[in-house]
Design a protein around this motif. Structure first.
Motif, mmCIF file in Angstrom:
data_model
loop_
_atom_site.group_PDB
_atom_site.id
_atom_site.type_symbol
_atom_site.label_atom_id
_atom_site.label_comp_id
_atom_site.label_asym_id
_atom_site.label_seq_id
_atom_site.Cartn_x
_atom_site.Cartn_y
_atom_site.Cartn_z
ATOM 1 N N CYS A 27 -16.352 -20.169 -8.126
ATOM 2 C CA CYS A 27 -17.229 -20.824 -7.166
ATOM 3 C C CYS A 27 -16.523 -20.817 -5.815
ATOM 4 O O CYS A 27 -15.634 -21.630 -5.554
ATOM 5 C CB CYS A 27 -17.543 -22.254 -7.607
ATOM 6 N N LEU A 28 -16.929 -19.890 -4.971
ATOM 7 C CA LEU A 28 -16.249 -19.717 -3.698
ATOM 8 C C LEU A 28 -16.422 -20.945 -2.809
ATOM 9 O O LEU A 28 -15.515 -21.322 -2.064
ATOM 10 C CB LEU A 28 -16.777 -18.460 -3.004
ATOM 11 N N LEU A 29 -17.583 -21.587 -2.888
ATOM 12 C CA LEU A 29 -17.799 -22.778 -2.069
ATOM 13 C C LEU A 29 -16.829 -23.901 -2.459
ATOM 14 O O LEU A 29 -16.355 -24.649 -1.604
ATOM 15 C CB LEU A 29 -19.249 -23.254 -2.199
ATOM 16 N N THR A 30 -16.526 -24.007 -3.745
ATOM 17 C CA THR A 30 -15.560 -25.012 -4.178
ATOM 18 C C THR A 30 -14.171 -24.705 -3.620
ATOM 19 O O THR A 30 -13.453 -25.600 -3.154
ATOM 20 C CB THR A 30 -15.504 -25.075 -5.715
ATOM 21 N N LEU A 31 -13.785 -23.432 -3.666
ATOM 22 C CA LEU A 31 -12.497 -23.050 -3.099
ATOM 23 C C LEU A 31 -12.442 -23.340 -1.601
ATOM 24 O O LEU A 31 -11.416 -23.787 -1.078
ATOM 25 C CB LEU A 31 -12.237 -21.563 -3.338
ATOM 26 N N LEU A 32 -13.545 -23.092 -0.905
ATOM 27 C CA LEU A 32 -13.583 -23.391 0.522
ATOM 28 C C LEU A 32 -13.425 -24.887 0.772
ATOM 29 O O LEU A 32 -12.723 -25.307 1.695
ATOM 30 C CB LEU A 32 -14.888 -22.883 1.139
ATOM 31 N N ARG A 33 -14.080 -25.697 -0.057
ATOM 32 C CA ARG A 33 -13.951 -27.158 0.095
ATOM 33 C C ARG A 33 -12.492 -27.590 -0.105
ATOM 34 O O ARG A 33 -11.958 -28.389 0.671
ATOM 35 C CB ARG A 33 -14.847 -27.881 -0.908
ATOM 36 N N LEU A 34 -11.867 -27.070 -1.136
ATOM 37 C CA LEU A 34 -10.483 -27.442 -1.401
ATOM 38 C C LEU A 34 -9.565 -26.995 -0.261
ATOM 39 O O LEU A 34 -8.655 -27.725 0.148
ATOM 40 C CB LEU A 34 -10.023 -26.816 -2.722
ATOM 41 N N SER A 35 -9.812 -25.784 0.252
ATOM 42 C CA SER A 35 -8.981 -25.278 1.329
ATOM 43 C C SER A 35 -9.180 -26.087 2.601
ATOM 44 O O SER A 35 -8.226 -26.439 3.292
ATOM 45 C CB SER A 35 -9.315 -23.801 1.598
ATOM 46 N N ALA A 36 -10.436 -26.414 2.921
ATOM 47 C CA ALA A 36 -10.714 -27.195 4.124
ATOM 48 C C ALA A 36 -10.186 -28.608 3.998
ATOM 49 O O ALA A 36 -9.766 -29.225 4.982
ATOM 50 C CB ALA A 36 -12.217 -27.210 4.398
ATOM 51 N N ASP A 37 -10.188 -29.133 2.773
ATOM 52 C CA ASP A 37 -9.715 -30.495 2.562
ATOM 53 C C ASP A 37 -8.217 -30.592 2.829
ATOM 54 O O ASP A 37 -7.716 -31.584 3.366
ATOM 55 C CB ASP A 37 -10.021 -30.939 1.135
ATOM 56 N N LYS A 38 -7.481 -29.531 2.447
ATOM 57 C CA LYS A 38 -6.050 -29.519 2.746
ATOM 58 C C LYS A 38 -5.815 -29.459 4.256
ATOM 59 O O LYS A 38 -4.948 -30.136 4.790
ATOM 60 C CB LYS A 38 -5.382 -28.304 2.091
ATOM 61 N N ASP A 39 -6.623 -28.598 4.910
ATOM 62 C CA ASP A 39 -6.569 -28.506 6.375
ATOM 63 C C ASP A 39 -5.142 -28.320 6.869
ATOM 64 O O ASP A 39 -4.692 -28.966 7.804
ATOM 65 C CB ASP A 39 -7.180 -29.762 6.994
ATOM 66 N N GLN A 40 -4.427 -27.423 6.228
ATOM 67 C CA GLN A 40 -3.018 -27.231 6.574
ATOM 68 C C GLN A 40 -2.826 -26.469 7.874
ATOM 69 O O GLN A 40 -1.741 -26.456 8.426
ATOM 70 C CB GLN A 40 -2.311 -26.458 5.454
ATOM 71 N N TYR A 41 -3.880 -25.831 8.353
ATOM 72 C CA TYR A 41 -3.669 -24.851 9.411
ATOM 73 C C TYR A 41 -4.362 -25.233 10.713
ATOM 74 O O TYR A 41 -4.616 -24.404 11.550
ATOM 75 C CB TYR A 41 -4.181 -23.477 8.964
ATOM 76 N N ARG A 42 -4.682 -26.510 10.865
ATOM 77 C CA ARG A 42 -5.413 -26.902 12.058
ATOM 78 C C ARG A 42 -4.596 -26.610 13.306
ATOM 79 O O ARG A 42 -3.423 -26.890 13.389
ATOM 80 C CB ARG A 42 -5.753 -28.389 11.991
ATOM 81 N N ASP A 43 -5.277 -26.058 14.295
ATOM 82 C CA ASP A 43 -4.631 -25.698 15.556
ATOM 83 C C ASP A 43 -4.581 -26.931 16.439
ATOM 84 O O ASP A 43 -5.532 -27.283 17.112
ATOM 85 C CB ASP A 43 -5.445 -24.586 16.246
ATOM 86 N N LYS A 44 -3.453 -27.628 16.430
ATOM 87 C CA LYS A 44 -3.338 -28.907 17.119
ATOM 88 C C LYS A 44 -3.371 -28.769 18.633
ATOM 89 O O LYS A 44 -3.778 -29.677 19.338
ATOM 90 C CB LYS A 44 -2.027 -29.610 16.724
ATOM 91 N N ASP A 45 -2.893 -27.630 19.176
ATOM 92 C CA ASP A 45 -2.818 -27.528 20.622
ATOM 93 C C ASP A 45 -4.106 -27.005 21.230
ATOM 94 O O ASP A 45 -4.251 -26.956 22.446
ATOM 95 C CB ASP A 45 -1.648 -26.641 21.058
ATOM 96 N N GLY A 46 -5.057 -26.570 20.403
ATOM 97 C CA GLY A 46 -6.354 -26.132 20.918
ATOM 98 C C GLY A 46 -6.351 -24.749 21.539
ATOM 99 O O GLY A 46 -7.346 -24.317 22.089
ATOM 100 N N ASP A 47 -5.220 -24.040 21.488
ATOM 101 C CA ASP A 47 -5.176 -22.708 22.071
ATOM 102 C C ASP A 47 -6.030 -21.750 21.267
ATOM 103 O O ASP A 47 -6.125 -21.843 20.044
ATOM 104 C CB ASP A 47 -3.740 -22.170 22.100
ATOM 105 N N GLN A 48 -6.644 -20.816 21.973
ATOM 106 C CA GLN A 48 -7.477 -19.831 21.296
ATOM 107 C C GLN A 48 -6.613 -18.687 20.792
ATOM 108 O O GLN A 48 -5.803 -18.135 21.534
ATOM 109 C CB GLN A 48 -8.544 -19.274 22.243
ATOM 110 N N ASP A 49 -6.776 -18.354 19.520
ATOM 111 C CA ASP A 49 -6.052 -17.210 18.965
ATOM 112 C C ASP A 49 -6.556 -15.941 19.613
ATOM 113 O O ASP A 49 -7.693 -15.855 20.072
ATOM 114 C CB ASP A 49 -6.271 -17.129 17.451
#
Length: 566
Positions: free
Chosen positions: A29-51
């Motif tokens: 269930c890809l949607l479940t994996l996305l929920r788990l990944s978003a819930d961890k939110d390990q990669y949030r860009d804190k400085d707001g810079d655009q990649d």
């Protein structure tokens, strides 16, 4: 920026759990994996810079800001316009809010939700940006054939300086549908508005009307409009490298007509000697000569200091200048005939040799890349020697990429290996690998990628090779190559590229993968996407999921809002 970010993410684990998803005999269930990944939110860009992508352009990967940028626009594209607007409206700054809503209107219109886009446009608080949104919708409604609705919407545009642009884009949209007579009627109305109200965007409107006249076969009218663009640029303080004037010069150059370019490159005539009220440089020179005569026999430069005023006359400069000519070269580099391209290069070299230091490097970059694209490698490399030594290696890498895109990949590879700077050499060879892959030679591209010594650069090159193996009917090799990439985030990008290929191509028949029968392209793509999510989270793969999992962006946003306590 991509390199530093992906190095920080670290190496890919050798045996991560996601590698077995494809062979497990089930579709996760890809949607479940996305929920788990978003819930961890390990990669949030804190400085707001655009990649940014490796070529310097803004990255297609989503940022993590819920109120602006990629994620709200993804919601608008996938049928969640109301939710996207709600997120945008949490922004208290009126200008930022209006700008974000304008972006959502464009995204919804591109996705075909014109009714929703129009309702959102009418809620934009700043009237100028609301007008901009309505101009977008005027064109969008006309493209769908709803001409009456487009005209009615055009009549609601508030500010006079937007009227000409509105009727011009409407004329273009109608012309694209084949109704020349109606398009000319709208174009005439746009021209009337231009004559009635001169504004900053007048040049853009005139250039659009010029293109329309040329497309309908009225070349006399097109030439008249081109003259008006030049006149507007000269008389209203426009820059010689403005888009409208560049469009005029590029259009004429593509036809082999360089008369206007030559006229704009000629310096203005010098005022006669002794003329009253002469140009600044000449008046200063005369005064300086008189002072020198009066001060003969005295210390003209007291205390050994230079006089603060340089009395030498300034050489007259052309109106077009180095940056303007560079813009023209960039505009025609891929499409002009060989003789026209080389003639423009001759003019660029002459201007560079004249010693005008303004925008020297800008023109030098454009002419060297133009020559490289046209197979003039020795000439391009000779011009690169005019650069500061610290810049030459990087510039040579760009030339190598242009030579590869020209089609001479053998010469490009040899030039790339000859670069002594390690980072520049890797950059050059990455460009050659990408071009080899694009031209359908994944085997040679992979071999060259493995010859790159820098581990991250090698993976970056392989990102372009992975989807090409899938297109050549070898998905197992493509997947194995993606997992061989050293760094976690780079490997996830390669898997995302593979998802895009697998999701867009239906597999005919069946493909056996480790004893299991894989029956459809989208199903295979979802399993690959699950691998990428387990490897490095949702960010790399989300942009390519819209066609196969339309709710993916909405699920990520909802889970991130829960995580943030919204």
């Amino acid at each position: 920026m991509t390199r530093e970010r992906e190095l920080r993410r670290g190496p890919a684990p050798e045996h991560h759990a996601g590698r077995h998803i494809l062979r497990g005999g089930f579709e996760p269930c890809l949607l479940t994996l996305l929920r788990l990944s978003a819930d961890k939110d390990q990669y949030r860009d804190k400085d707001g810079d655009q990649d940014r992508d490796p070529d310097g352009a803004p990255s297609k990967a989503p940022g993590r800001d819920l109120t602006r940028g990629w994620l709200p626009k993804a919601l608008a594209r996938t049928g969640h316009l109301v939710r996207a607007a709600e997120l945008a409206c949490t922004n208290s700054d009126e200008l930022a809010l209006s700008d974000e809503l304008l972006g959502l209107v464009k995204a919804a219109a591109d996705a075909g939700d014109l009714c929703g886009a129009q309702a959102l446009a009418e809620s934009i608080p700043l009237r100028q940006l609301r007008d901009d949104a309505l101009v977008v919708l005027v064109s969008a409604w006309a493209v769908t054939g709803e001409r009456d609705r487009a005209v009615a919407l055009a009549e609601t545009i508030r500010y006079p300086h937007n009227w000409a642009r509105t009727w011009a884009v409407l004329a273009k949209a109608v012309a694209d549908r084949g109704d020349t007579d109606e398009a000319l009627r709208f174009a005439a109305r746009a021209d009337d508005e231009v004559r009635a109200c001169v504004f900053d965007g007048t040049g853009q409107v005139l250039a659009l009307l010029m293109d329309l006249a040329a497309a309908t076969g009225d070349h006399v009218r097109a030439a008249e409009l081109a003259d008006r663009v030049e006149d507007f640029t000269r008389t209203h303080g426009g820059t010689p490298w403005s888009r409208p004037l560049t469009a005029v010069l590029a259009r004429e150059a593509l036809r082999g007509d360089l008369d206007r370019v030559d006229a704009l490159l000629r310096p203005p005539p010098r005022p006669p000697v002794g003329a009253g009220g002469g140009g600044c440089g000449w008046a200063i020179a005369e005064t300086g000569d008189q002072d020198a005569e009066q001060g003969a026999g005295q210390d003209a430069v007291p205390d050994g200091r230079l006089d603060e005023t340089d009395v030498r006359p300034l050489p007259p400069r052309s109106f077009l200048g180095a940056r303007g000519l560079a813009r023209v070269l960039d505009a025609v580099a891929e499409t002009a005939d060989q003789d026209v391209a080389l003639a423009l290069a001759d003019r660029a070299e002459a201007l560079l040799g004249a010693g005008d230091g303004r925008d020297h490097d800008t023109l030098l970059r454009s002419v060297t890349l133009l020559l490289a694209r046209r197979g003039q490698v020795e000439r391009a490399m000779a011009l690169a020697e005019w650069l500061d030594p610290e810049l030459r290696a990087g510039w040579r890498a760009e030339i190598v990429g242009a030579v590869a895109r020209y089609g001479d990949t053998d010469a490009a590879e040899a030039l790339g290996h000859a670069i002594t700077d390690d980072r520049a050499r890797a950059r050059a060879l990455i460009d050659v690998v990408r071009e080899l892959a694009r031209r359908g030679a994944p085997g040679r591209a992979e071999a060259l990628a493995h010859a790159i010594s820098d581990r991250w650069a090698q993976g970056e090159a392989l990102v372009a090779v992975v989807p090409e193996w899938a297109r050549h009917g070898d998905p197992e090799r493509a997947e194995a190559l993606a997992h061989s990439i050293a760094y976690r985030a780079t490997s996830a990008r390669a898997l995302a590229a593979l998802v895009e290929v697998s999701g867009s191509v239906e597999v005919s028949g069946s493909v056996e993968v480790s004893g299991h029968m894989e029956m459809s392209g989208p199903s295979h793509a979802r399993r690959l996407a699950a691998q990428a999510v387990v490897l490095d989270g949702w960010a790399a793969v989300l942009p390519v999921l819209e066609p196969i999992v339309p709710r993916s962006a909405a699920v990520v946003v909802e889970q991130m809002m829960i995580h943030d306590g919204v």
